[in-house]
Design an enzyme around this catalytic site. Sequence first.
Site, PDB file in Angstrom:
ATOM      1  N   ASP A 119       0.763  -1.216  -0.064  1.00  0.00           N
ATOM      2  CA  ASP A 119       0.023  -0.007  -0.066  1.00  0.00           C
ATOM      3  C   ASP A 119       0.915   1.123   0.016  1.00  0.00           C
ATOM      4  OD1 ASP A 119      -2.633   1.251   0.448  1.00  0.00           O
ATOM      5  OD2 ASP A 119      -1.658   2.112   2.116  1.00  0.00           O
ATOM      6  N   HIS A 126       5.380   4.455   6.813  1.00  0.00           N
ATOM      7  CA  HIS A 126       6.408   3.893   7.245  1.00  0.00           C
ATOM      8  C   HIS A 126       7.664   4.583   7.167  1.00  0.00           C
ATOM      9  CE1 HIS A 126       8.630   0.096   8.226  1.00  0.00           C
ATOM     10  NE2 HIS A 126       9.601   0.361   7.278  1.00  0.00           N
ATOM     11  N   GLU A 127       7.819   4.912   5.957  1.00  0.00           N
ATOM     12  CA  GLU A 127       9.319   5.838   5.612  1.00  0.00           C
ATOM     13  C   GLU A 127       9.484   7.156   6.520  1.00  0.00           C
ATOM     14  OE1 GLU A 127      11.662   4.174   4.295  1.00  0.00           O
ATOM     15  OE2 GLU A 127      10.086   2.296   3.873  1.00  0.00           O
ATOM     16  N   HIS A 130      10.615   6.317   9.924  1.00  0.00           N
ATOM     17  CA  HIS A 130      12.073   6.274  10.078  1.00  0.00           C
ATOM     18  C   HIS A 130      12.494   7.728  10.214  1.00  0.00           C
ATOM     19  CE1 HIS A 130      12.560   2.073   9.354  1.00  0.00           C
ATOM     20  NE2 HIS A 130      12.271   1.911   7.982  1.00  0.00           N
ATOM     21  N   ASP A 136      12.841  -0.312  12.042  1.00  0.00           N
ATOM     22  CA  ASP A 136      11.832  -1.241  11.586  1.00  0.00           C
ATOM     23  C   ASP A 136      11.475  -2.320  12.664  1.00  0.00           C
ATOM     24  OD1 ASP A 136      11.493  -0.909   8.944  1.00  0.00           O
ATOM     25  OD2 ASP A 136      13.807  -1.643   8.454  1.00  0.00           O
TER      26      ASP A 136
END
Length: 189
Positions: A119, A126-127, A130, A136
Amino acid sequence: MRQATIGTLVGATTLALSMALAPVASAAPATPSDQDERQVVLHYDDSKAGEFKGTMAAAAAAWNSSVHNVKVKKASPGEHAEITVLAYDGWAQAELGPVKPGGSVKLWIGRDTVNQGHDQLRVTAHELGHSLGLRDNSPGPCSSLMAGGGAGVDCKNPYPDSAERAETEWNYASGVTTPTDGRVLVDAP
């Protein structure tokens, strides 16, 4: 004269003691406006994000609705952006933060990751995680944003879980952050 000196000392001591023992007014509790002043605002530049510009805005909104100590906003023209968003043909990756105001990190939204069925919004959020200092957590459940691709291609959750929110809040508590260590985390299969 000696009595006057002793009287002065006793009087001064009494005054000093009464001042020392007087109740001290406590500081007023922080108001929402005080908290907003301590809130870290990070800006992103999506001028090289290609087809992922709208997705980056949605990822920033997902984070902004989840945490208070940091907000991610699109940079105005000429404004310094701490987060540079890039579209590219490889796997999604990002420099590990937490980025601080005036600092700089990059995140790459990988077309290969999206083409494999992951997705687009989850990948971008998610990135961004970071860049905010999260590592992760793979493999993991879909409820964990930082599980990334380990949660499978059917997972569409773009929101951090309670532990990820707490870590991000801690990273930006009181407006203070630790600098990025410059590592790039590649989210390859």
